[in-house]
Design a protein around this motif. Sequence first.
Motif, short mmCIF file in Angstrom:
data_model
loop_
_atom_site.label_atom_id
_atom_site.label_comp_id
_atom_site.label_asym_id
_atom_site.label_seq_id
_atom_site.Cartn_x
_atom_site.Cartn_y
_atom_site.Cartn_z
N UNK A 1 39.15 63.61 34.37
CA UNK A 1 38.50 64.92 34.31
C UNK A 1 38.87 65.70 33.06
N UNK A 2 40.12 65.57 32.65
CA UNK A 2 40.59 66.36 31.50
C UNK A 2 39.79 66.07 30.24
N UNK A 3 39.43 64.80 30.06
CA UNK A 3 38.69 64.41 28.85
C UNK A 3 37.23 64.04 29.15
N UNK A 4 36.88 64.05 30.43
CA UNK A 4 35.52 63.72 30.85
C UNK A 4 35.10 62.34 30.36
N UNK A 5 36.01 61.38 30.54
CA UNK A 5 35.78 60.01 30.13
C UNK A 5 36.12 59.07 31.29
N UNK A 6 35.62 57.86 31.21
CA UNK A 6 36.02 56.85 32.19
C UNK A 6 37.50 56.55 32.03
N UNK A 7 38.15 56.22 33.14
CA UNK A 7 39.55 55.81 33.09
C UNK A 7 39.67 54.52 32.28
N UNK A 8 40.86 54.32 31.72
CA UNK A 8 41.14 53.13 30.94
C UNK A 8 40.79 51.87 31.73
N UNK A 9 39.96 51.01 31.14
CA UNK A 9 39.57 49.72 31.72
C UNK A 9 38.84 49.86 33.07
N UNK A 10 38.22 51.01 33.32
CA UNK A 10 37.58 51.23 34.63
C UNK A 10 36.53 50.18 34.95
#
Length: 352
Positions: free
Chosen positions: A49-58
């Motif tokens: 949420x903080x960066x509005x990106x997918x989690x690492x290796x999601x």
Amino acid sequence: MKVLIIGGGVAGLSLGHQLEQKGVDFLILTEQENHSTRVAAGMINPFVFRRMLKSWQADTLIPYLNTFYRDLEEKTQEKFFHHIPIRRLFSSEDEANLWKERSEDDNYKHYVQLDVRPHPSYAKDTFGQGYVLKGGYIHSATFLRANRQYFEEKGLLKYASISYEDLNIETKTYQGESYDKILFAEGYKGKENPWFNYLPLGQTKGELLDISSNELREDEILNRKCFVLPVGDKHFKLGATFDWNTTDLTPTESKKQELLEKYAINSTAEFTINEHITGIRPTSPDRRPFLGEHPKHKDLFIFNGLGTKGYMLAPYLSEHLLQHIFEGADLIDEVNIQRFHKRFRKQEAGEL
């Protein structure tokens, strides 16, 4: 071939299941108490949420863990994996706009969407709400009990207070028993490990509240500044706090108040507090786990530093480590402990 796994949390248990799948003989040694896996919220969240990106290796981790945990439920005949969405309450108009962009992006729309359904009356949503798909949680207490019992009944897990003095890493023997490889999956206690203590393993205390509510929905996780995660029978986990570099398990009034204040930002639903829970997470400064072989001692490996996403990382990375050990596959650079070999050399030179 026989492998010794030291540590019976989510990391060690995942390694055990992978070794069993490969037909490799092994033994898990673990202390009875576990202050991270047992009390962890166990949330599966493919979005940052903080960066509005997918989690690492999601894109790799999520499909893998779905199959992994379903298989474990079948093996143990226990239910501990719950697939439910995460309701995100937007904190600003900018976040709402960016969320809309993500929901229309081909790389993200399978993970996030705007919530067009009726919102719970208790949810405070000045700027709107969205859903994280493919989320969920592992009921940590059930997972730990069921999987430990599974291996214990097969004679593959023993409870013991681990003494490093009883471990001969040159001959790879422990209390007279010989092994071909030793895998350390000790969680936050790995900081005491005399062979891998050059790694910057953090010991991060977290505090949660076990609460009960007849108003909160049990088919979703509520999130903004904190999370409210259903665990069954109208019980929820409200968390979590962070307190770096401490192993003091005493619940604190200040962290309790912090959680209550954050909850009030999200929800008006009434609840009662049942228990104040603490645990210690094994963390790393770059937010990536520690995997690999000791730079000096052959056949001595570590699998640690899974942090707040342990249940999301452990399934795939346990197989990834074993592919490295048995098949010579390269480790992902971001998790390979070779990134800290300068620290090891400094320790060897007495400079650390």
